[in-house]
Design a protein around this motif. Structure first.
Motif, PDB file in Angstrom:
ATOM      1  N   GLY A 189      45.637  79.637  55.167  1.00 59.38           N
ATOM      2  CA  GLY A 189      45.787  78.814  56.150  1.00 59.38           C
ATOM      3  C   GLY A 189      46.090  77.307  55.995  1.00 59.38           C
ATOM      4  N   SER A 190      45.144  77.038  54.902  1.00 60.06           N
ATOM      5  CA  SER A 190      45.295  75.699  54.437  1.00 60.06           C
ATOM      6  C   SER A 190      46.435  75.104  53.638  1.00 60.06           C
ATOM      7  N   ILE A 191      47.031  76.262  52.921  1.00 58.30           N
ATOM      8  CA  ILE A 191      48.116  75.876  52.131  1.00 58.30           C
ATOM      9  C   ILE A 191      49.409  75.647  53.080  1.00 58.30           C
ATOM     10  N   SER A 192      49.363  76.461  54.091  1.00 58.66           N
ATOM     11  CA  SER A 192      50.391  76.561  55.130  1.00 58.66           C
ATOM     12  C   SER A 192      50.242  75.027  56.030  1.00 58.66           C
ATOM     13  N   CYS A 193      49.300  74.672  56.334  1.00 53.69           N
ATOM     14  CA  CYS A 193      49.203  73.532  56.862  1.00 53.69           C
ATOM     15  C   CYS A 193      49.758  72.386  55.909  1.00 53.69           C
ATOM     16  N   ALA A 194      49.516  72.497  54.535  1.00 54.10           N
ATOM     17  CA  ALA A 194      50.162  71.463  53.747  1.00 54.10           C
ATOM     18  C   ALA A 194      51.668  71.804  53.520  1.00 54.10           C
ATOM     19  N   GLY A 195      52.145  72.841  53.795  1.00 55.28           N
ATOM     20  CA  GLY A 195      53.428  73.345  53.735  1.00 55.28           C
ATOM     21  C   GLY A 195      54.394  72.723  54.933  1.00 55.28           C
ATOM     22  N   LEU A 196      53.657  72.268  56.058  1.00 62.53           N
ATOM     23  CA  LEU A 196      54.375  71.763  57.021  1.00 62.53           C
ATOM     24  C   LEU A 196      54.823  70.197  56.736  1.00 62.53           C
ATOM     25  N   SER A 220      62.870  76.632  60.667  1.00 61.08           N
ATOM     26  CA  SER A 220      62.237  77.823  60.227  1.00 61.08           C
ATOM     27  C   SER A 220      60.835  77.881  59.354  1.00 61.08           C
ATOM     28  N   ILE A 221      61.117  76.731  58.380  1.00 65.35           N
ATOM     29  CA  ILE A 221      59.905  76.211  57.615  1.00 65.35           C
ATOM     30  C   ILE A 221      58.690  76.091  58.518  1.00 65.35           C
ATOM     31  N   GLY A 222      59.056  75.040  59.636  1.00 61.68           N
ATOM     32  CA  GLY A 222      58.065  74.663  60.359  1.00 61.68           C
ATOM     33  C   GLY A 222      57.262  75.771  61.251  1.00 61.68           C
ATOM     34  N   ILE A 223      58.260  76.827  61.529  1.00 66.55           N
ATOM     35  CA  ILE A 223      57.752  77.805  62.511  1.00 66.55           C
ATOM     36  C   ILE A 223      56.840  78.869  61.541  1.00 66.55           C
ATOM     37  N   LEU A 224      57.605  79.185  60.582  1.00 66.55           N
ATOM     38  CA  LEU A 224      56.775  79.998  59.468  1.00 66.55           C
ATOM     39  C   LEU A 224      55.320  79.452  59.150  1.00 66.55           C
ATOM     40  N   CYS A 225      55.410  78.091  58.716  1.00 61.97           N
ATOM     41  CA  CYS A 225      54.077  77.730  58.363  1.00 61.97           C
ATOM     42  C   CYS A 225      53.230  77.468  59.548  1.00 61.97           C
ATOM     43  N   MET A 226      53.694  77.262  60.453  1.00 55.29           N
ATOM     44  CA  MET A 226      52.968  76.932  61.855  1.00 55.29           C
ATOM     45  C   MET A 226      52.146  78.479  62.043  1.00 55.29           C
ATOM     46  N   ILE A 227      52.945  79.679  61.812  1.00 57.53           N
ATOM     47  CA  ILE A 227      52.472  80.894  62.298  1.00 57.53           C
ATOM     48  C   ILE A 227      51.376  81.298  61.313  1.00 57.53           C
ATOM     49  N   VAL A 228      51.619  81.141  59.946  1.00 54.25           N
ATOM     50  CA  VAL A 228      50.707  81.691  58.921  1.00 54.25           C
ATOM     51  C   VAL A 228      49.341  80.760  58.917  1.00 54.25           C
TER      52      VAL A 228
END
Length: 444
Positions: free
Chosen positions: A103-110, A120-128
């Motif tokens: 979860g924290s890595i995906s927040c950083a991935g935004l 697509s990157i935004g939606i994927l990171c948002m979902i994960v």
């Protein structure tokens, strides 16, 4: 049982401090505003902005709601199996660590979501990130009956939410200054506005905060006792499903708990959808400036702190069910007011934020502690809380999907607010139904 030491209790509450920044910055304030800006057409006269994704044009706010609903569906599917395995093997700390990490890595991935081309990157990171947040809460919540005696659970549950509100507000203020007062920290454009990098930096800070304080919380939590025996290395999936079936068989015969879960399903459908959709509703439908939206959300967080304790105290005076019924009744009124709010009504929106904040903290805290008190004495705490979690997630799936669908169907989010009011009314009636069963059990 006895309540655990102060060190353990504070450590448990610190995970709320750690993860609540996701709920505030990513789902409630800065990211929704950023998403709406990135996917919009920059034309104030346009009623609904559309965005192309996966071969279809979506209303951008509806796409946001659909993505969150999909994430919740994933959690609803995987959490019962994973939590039953965690109970069986006694490794819920490992599962908690896994989900808080992704979860924290995906927040950083935004950080890498910069324009429509990277949607697509935004939606994927948002979902994960959403999956990581909500799945981790299954294991976090399941610690409550392990570390707190029944008479202390309302108070300790409220303490967790309070830690969460305080921690999230601290980081929210930092992000607020970074994004809306860019001249203070440097990096503003020629008009004095924040650049994309400052929004991205906020998302990066959320990931670091969540992971860092999450590790501190894990260091204080006790190791769980396995509920299963024998060889757990083979057929673990089969054993996990059997454990889940055993919990379901117990639930079927606990009338009050079963009715409470049904009531919780409906009123929580409204609570969580309001929390997840409020920012986009205020920005797109009510045309509230982003800065004022952030202030309103901060009001909600600050008011929620005393609200959680006041409603906890109310539950001691009149009982949990009646206190919950009072909260849900207030939510019905909030939906009516939200539907009637005028466009651009900033001060009216602030007043509504006060009401939302007061009952938001209380109803979440009290729902969790009520469920833990209605549970039978068991070592299968994660499996029991998975039912609580699945009920919550399926409610959010339906709530967010219906909010987005009604928005696309009618062209207005106000109609979606009326649907939420219906969910609250059904939940209120079912709480009364639950209370009736509870009174019968109390009669000698």
């Amino acid at each position: 049982m006895q309540t655990a030491s102060k060190k353990v209790i504070n450590g448990w509450a610190m995970y709320d401090w750690a993860n609540s920044v996701y709920n505030l910055v990513i789902t409630s304030t800065i990211f929704p505003a950023y998403f709406e800006a990135i996917t919009g057409d920059d034309n104030p006269a346009t009623t609904s902005d559309t965005i192309h994704f996966l071969g279809r044009d979506f209303v951008n706010t509806a796409l946001y709601n659909y993505a969150l609903a999909f994430a919740m569906l994933i959690v609803a599917i995987i959490s019962p199996l994973l939590s039953s395995i965690a109970d069986y093997r006694g490794n819920k700390k490992s599962f908690l660590n896994f989900f808080l990490t992704i979860g924290s890595i995906s927040c950083a991935g935004l950080f890498f979501f910069t324009d429509k081309g990277s949607l697509s990157i935004g939606i994927l990171c948002m979902i994960v990130a959403c999956v990581g947040f909500w799945a981790s809460l299954v294991y976090y919540n399941s610690y409550l009956p392990e570390i707190a005696a029944p008479e202390d659970r309302d108070r300790i549950s409220a303490k967790g939410f309070t830690y969460g509100y305080i921690g999230s507000v601290i980081l929210q203020v930092i992000c607020f200054v970074l994004v809306f007062f860019p001249g203070i920290v440097g990096g503003s454009d020629e008009k004095g506005h924040a650049t994309t990098i400052q929004f991205q930096t906020s998302f990066l800070l959320v990931g670091i905060w969540w992971w860092g304080f999450g590790q501190f919380a894990l260091s204080r939590l006790p190791k769980s006792v396995p509920a299963g025996t024998g060889d757990l290395q083979r057929n673990i999936l089969t054993k996990g499903y059997k454990e889940l079936q055993k919990v379901w068989n117990q639930l079927k015969h606990i009338k009050v708990l079963k009715r409470f879960l049904l009531a919780f399903f409906f009123y929580n459908m409204g609570v969580q959808t309001v929390m997840l959709a409020a920012t986009l509703y205020g920005k797109s439908e009510l045309q509230i400036p982003t800065t004022n939206l952030i202030i309103a959300i901060l009001i909600i967080q600050l008011i929620a702190i005393p609200g959680a304790y006041v409603i906890s105290g109310l539950s001691k005076r009149i009982g949990n069910m009646r206190a919950l019924m009072c909260c849900v009744g207030v939510w019905v009124i909030i939906c009516i007011i939200g539907y009637l709010l005028p466009k651009g009504g900033v001060y009216e929106f602030y007043a509504l934020a006060v009401g939302v904040g007061f009952v938001m903290g209380g109803i979440q805290s009290l729902s969790r502690s009520t469920y833990s008190k209605l549970m039978p004495v068991t070592k299968d705490t994660a499996s029991f809380f998975s039912f609580f979690d699945v009920t919550e997630k399926i409610a959010i799936v339906i709530g967010m999907f219906s909010f987005g669908f009604i928005n696309e169907l009618t062209g207005s989010q106000r109609s979606s607010v009326l649907a939420l009011m219906v969910y609250f009314i059904i939940g209120l009636l079912l709480l009364q139904y639950t209370r009736a069963a509870q009174r019968k059990e109390e009669v000698p």
